[in-house]
Design a protein around this motif. Structure first.
Motif, PDB file in Angstrom:
ATOM      1  N   ALA A  26       1.795   1.963   8.697  1.00 53.18           N
ATOM      2  CA  ALA A  26       1.974   0.514   8.679  1.00 53.18           C
ATOM      3  C   ALA A  26       1.662  -0.137  10.030  1.00 53.18           C
ATOM      4  N   ARG A  27       1.670   0.624  11.110  1.00 53.86           N
ATOM      5  CA  ARG A  27       1.400   0.073  12.442  1.00 53.86           C
ATOM      6  C   ARG A  27      -0.089   0.036  12.781  1.00 53.86           C
ATOM      7  N   TYR A  28      -0.929   0.569  11.911  1.00 55.92           N
ATOM      8  CA  TYR A  28      -2.365   0.576  12.158  1.00 55.92           C
ATOM      9  C   TYR A  28      -3.039  -0.586  11.441  1.00 55.92           C
ATOM     10  N   GLY A  29      -4.111  -1.084  12.052  1.00 58.90           N
ATOM     11  CA  GLY A  29      -4.910  -2.137  11.433  1.00 58.90           C
ATOM     12  C   GLY A  29      -6.366  -1.739  11.438  1.00 58.90           C
ATOM     13  N   LEU A  30      -7.154  -2.422  10.640  1.00 57.31           N
ATOM     14  CA  LEU A  30      -8.588  -2.161  10.575  1.00 57.31           C
ATOM     15  C   LEU A  30      -9.302  -3.499  10.480  1.00 57.31           C
TER      16      LEU A  30
ATOM     17  N   SER B  97      -7.111  -0.262  15.009  1.00 56.12           N
ATOM     18  CA  SER B  97      -6.238  -0.693  16.093  1.00 56.12           C
ATOM     19  C   SER B  97      -4.808  -0.270  15.789  1.00 56.12           C
ATOM     20  N   LEU B  98      -3.997  -0.234  16.824  1.00 58.83           N
ATOM     21  CA  LEU B  98      -2.579   0.084  16.705  1.00 58.83           C
ATOM     22  C   LEU B  98      -1.786  -1.142  17.151  1.00 58.83           C
ATOM     23  N   ASN B  99      -0.844  -1.558  16.329  1.00 57.10           N
ATOM     24  CA  ASN B  99       0.032  -2.702  16.608  1.00 57.10           C
ATOM     25  C   ASN B  99      -0.694  -4.037  16.680  1.00 57.10           C
ATOM     26  N   LEU B 100      -1.861  -4.120  16.101  1.00 55.33           N
ATOM     27  CA  LEU B 100      -2.604  -5.385  15.981  1.00 55.33           C
ATOM     28  C   LEU B 100      -2.960  -5.582  14.514  1.00 55.33           C
TER      29      LEU B 100
END
Length: 104
Positions: A85-89, A100-103
């Protein structure tokens, strides 16, 4: 052991390594196969069901896929083992993607 607790099936993008197949045997033996889309690089990891810190690894091709897995795992651990849940794409209109992490 990275692969003992769960089989991870990542979303697949062209050119990225993917989890091909996991066979689990009665004695908790397992073999993991990784391959890239171009079929030019592959890696196998053999878990014998006994050792938890030593694994037989074979890899071939221009991409060292298991080396990439180890780098990703070390980065994940250094970041405090964040949840998915803390990862983004972010995917751009031209199809390039950045994780990304935390974004968002």
């Amino acid at each position: 052991m990275l692969w003992e607790r769960q089989a991870i099936t990542p979303k697949h993008r062209r050119g990225e390594p993917r989890l091909e197949e996991i066979h689990t045997l009665r004695q908790r033996r397992a073999m993991l196969w990784l391959a890239d889309d171009d079929a030019t690089s592959w890696a196998t990891v053999d878990y014998d069901g006994h050792q938890t810190d030593t694994f037989r690894v074979s890899q071939h091709g221009p991409r060292r896929l298991w080396d990439e897995v180890e780098v990703a795992h070390r980065s994940w651990e250094a970041a405090g083992r964040p949840s998915v849940a803390r990862y983004g794409l972010t995917v751009m209109p031209d199809g390039t993607a950045t994780a990304s992490l935390n974004l968002p």
